[in-house]
Design a protein around this motif. Sequence first.
Motif, mmCIF file in Angstrom:
data_model
loop_
_atom_site.group_PDB
_atom_site.id
_atom_site.type_symbol
_atom_site.label_atom_id
_atom_site.label_comp_id
_atom_site.label_asym_id
_atom_site.label_seq_id
_atom_site.Cartn_x
_atom_site.Cartn_y
_atom_site.Cartn_z
ATOM 1 N N SER A 1 8.259 -2.499 0.825
ATOM 2 C CA SER A 1 7.717 -2.362 1.990
ATOM 3 C C SER A 1 6.719 -1.020 2.129
ATOM 4 O O SER A 1 5.880 -1.055 3.085
ATOM 5 N N LYS A 2 6.612 -0.230 1.169
ATOM 6 C CA LYS A 2 5.479 0.757 1.223
ATOM 7 C C LYS A 2 4.209 0.504 0.662
ATOM 8 O O LYS A 2 3.300 1.258 0.440
ATOM 9 N N ALA A 3 4.273 -0.812 0.125
ATOM 10 C CA ALA A 3 2.782 -1.331 -0.461
ATOM 11 C C ALA A 3 1.901 -1.734 0.818
ATOM 12 O O ALA A 3 2.531 -2.138 1.635
ATOM 13 N N SER A 4 0.654 -1.691 0.682
ATOM 14 C CA SER A 4 -0.145 -1.778 1.715
ATOM 15 C C SER A 4 -1.678 -2.083 1.177
ATOM 16 O O SER A 4 -2.014 -1.513 0.167
ATOM 17 N N GLU A 5 -2.089 -3.246 1.601
ATOM 18 C CA GLU A 5 -3.433 -3.561 1.127
ATOM 19 C C GLU A 5 -4.674 -2.637 1.627
ATOM 20 O O GLU A 5 -5.453 -2.251 1.040
ATOM 21 N N GLU A 6 -4.220 -2.352 3.181
ATOM 22 C CA GLU A 6 -5.428 -1.463 3.483
ATOM 23 C C GLU A 6 -5.353 -0.005 2.860
ATOM 24 O O GLU A 6 -6.325 0.685 2.801
ATOM 25 N N ASN A 7 -3.810 0.727 2.874
ATOM 26 C CA ASN A 7 -3.833 1.772 2.430
ATOM 27 C C ASN A 7 -3.501 1.951 0.816
ATOM 28 O O ASN A 7 -3.316 3.186 0.409
ATOM 29 N N GLY A 8 -3.185 1.002 0.130
ATOM 30 C CA GLY A 8 -2.822 1.024 -1.058
ATOM 31 C C GLY A 8 -1.274 1.516 -1.364
ATOM 32 O O GLY A 8 -0.607 1.179 -0.529
ATOM 33 N N ILE A 9 -1.106 2.316 -2.414
ATOM 34 C CA ILE A 9 0.205 2.741 -2.575
ATOM 35 C C ILE A 9 0.417 4.030 -2.079
ATOM 36 O O ILE A 9 -0.436 5.283 -2.130
ATOM 37 N N PRO A 10 1.544 4.641 -1.674
ATOM 38 C CA PRO A 10 1.809 5.896 -1.344
ATOM 39 C C PRO A 10 1.370 7.169 -2.136
ATOM 40 O O PRO A 10 1.412 6.942 -3.539
ATOM 41 N N SER A 11 1.028 8.170 -1.844
ATOM 42 C CA SER A 11 0.382 9.323 -2.809
ATOM 43 C C SER A 11 1.431 9.694 -3.882
ATOM 44 O O SER A 11 1.243 10.205 -4.854
ATOM 45 N N GLY A 12 2.735 9.769 -3.238
ATOM 46 C CA GLY A 12 3.827 10.220 -4.244
ATOM 47 C C GLY A 12 4.022 9.123 -5.490
ATOM 48 O O GLY A 12 4.074 9.313 -6.541
ATOM 49 N N TYR A 13 3.674 7.824 -5.127
ATOM 50 C CA TYR A 13 3.607 6.855 -6.377
ATOM 51 C C TYR A 13 2.421 7.127 -7.195
ATOM 52 O O TYR A 13 2.670 7.294 -8.440
ATOM 53 N N LYS A 14 1.203 7.491 -6.495
ATOM 54 C CA LYS A 14 0.056 7.791 -7.385
ATOM 55 C C LYS A 14 0.428 8.957 -8.351
ATOM 56 O O LYS A 14 0.089 9.128 -9.407
ATOM 57 N N LEU A 15 0.972 9.879 -7.641
ATOM 58 C CA LEU A 15 1.399 11.438 -8.460
ATOM 59 C C LEU A 15 2.446 11.128 -9.500
ATOM 60 O O LEU A 15 2.082 11.516 -10.830
ATOM 61 N N VAL A 16 3.139 9.940 -9.153
ATOM 62 C CA VAL A 16 4.323 9.799 -10.445
ATOM 63 C C VAL A 16 3.539 9.111 -11.526
ATOM 64 O O VAL A 16 3.697 9.324 -12.770
ATOM 65 N N ILE A 17 2.445 7.952 -11.324
ATOM 66 C CA ILE A 17 1.845 7.357 -12.166
ATOM 67 C C ILE A 17 1.198 8.060 -13.109
ATOM 68 O O ILE A 17 1.209 8.000 -14.486
ATOM 69 N N LYS A 18 0.316 9.127 -12.237
ATOM 70 C CA LYS A 18 -0.535 10.129 -13.059
ATOM 71 C C LYS A 18 0.331 10.958 -14.015
ATOM 72 O O LYS A 18 0.016 11.450 -15.153
ATOM 73 N N SER A 19 1.595 11.465 -13.660
ATOM 74 C CA SER A 19 2.356 12.211 -14.463
ATOM 75 C C SER A 19 2.754 11.676 -15.293
ATOM 76 O O SER A 19 3.444 12.570 -16.386
ATOM 77 N N LYS A 20 2.965 10.468 -15.414
ATOM 78 C CA LYS A 20 3.631 9.751 -16.637
ATOM 79 C C LYS A 20 2.413 9.131 -17.646
ATOM 80 O O LYS A 20 2.645 8.702 -18.565
ATOM 81 N N GLY A 21 1.315 9.946 -17.522
ATOM 82 C CA GLY A 21 0.236 9.836 -18.584
ATOM 83 C C GLY A 21 -0.721 8.673 -18.199
ATOM 84 O O GLY A 21 -1.547 8.237 -19.132
#
Length: 112
Positions: A58-78
């Motif tokens: 439910s948090k996925a969006s074509e207009e807004n992409g993914i939530p900033s918290g998810y982006k942060l987790v992806i980046k923190s995992k390298g």
Amino acid sequence: MKKNVTITVTGIVLVGAILFYFTTFFAYTPSDKFSGFPVPKNAKLVKEKESVNIYDWSKASEENGIPSGYKLVIKSKGWKEINREGASTYYTKGNEKIDLISQTNELTLIKD
């Protein structure tokens, strides 16, 4: 009196930071299929192929992409974002490449 206010504010900020950390970083699990790329724990796998997983999320969006918290987790995992084309965002880590497609209520992971 000032000391009590400082201690109270510090405590509130600390509790807030701890809650943010746990709700953000423990909401995702590494995927073995996608080289450890984090996947939301509450995303429901609806279709699976050899190199593709499609999730109902439910948090996925074509207009807004993914939530900033998810982006942060992806980046923190390298994982590094290397390109974005429409709903697709491409990430790399070492020799691995993942295409994350965020559409309304649907998240797709493709391993290149």
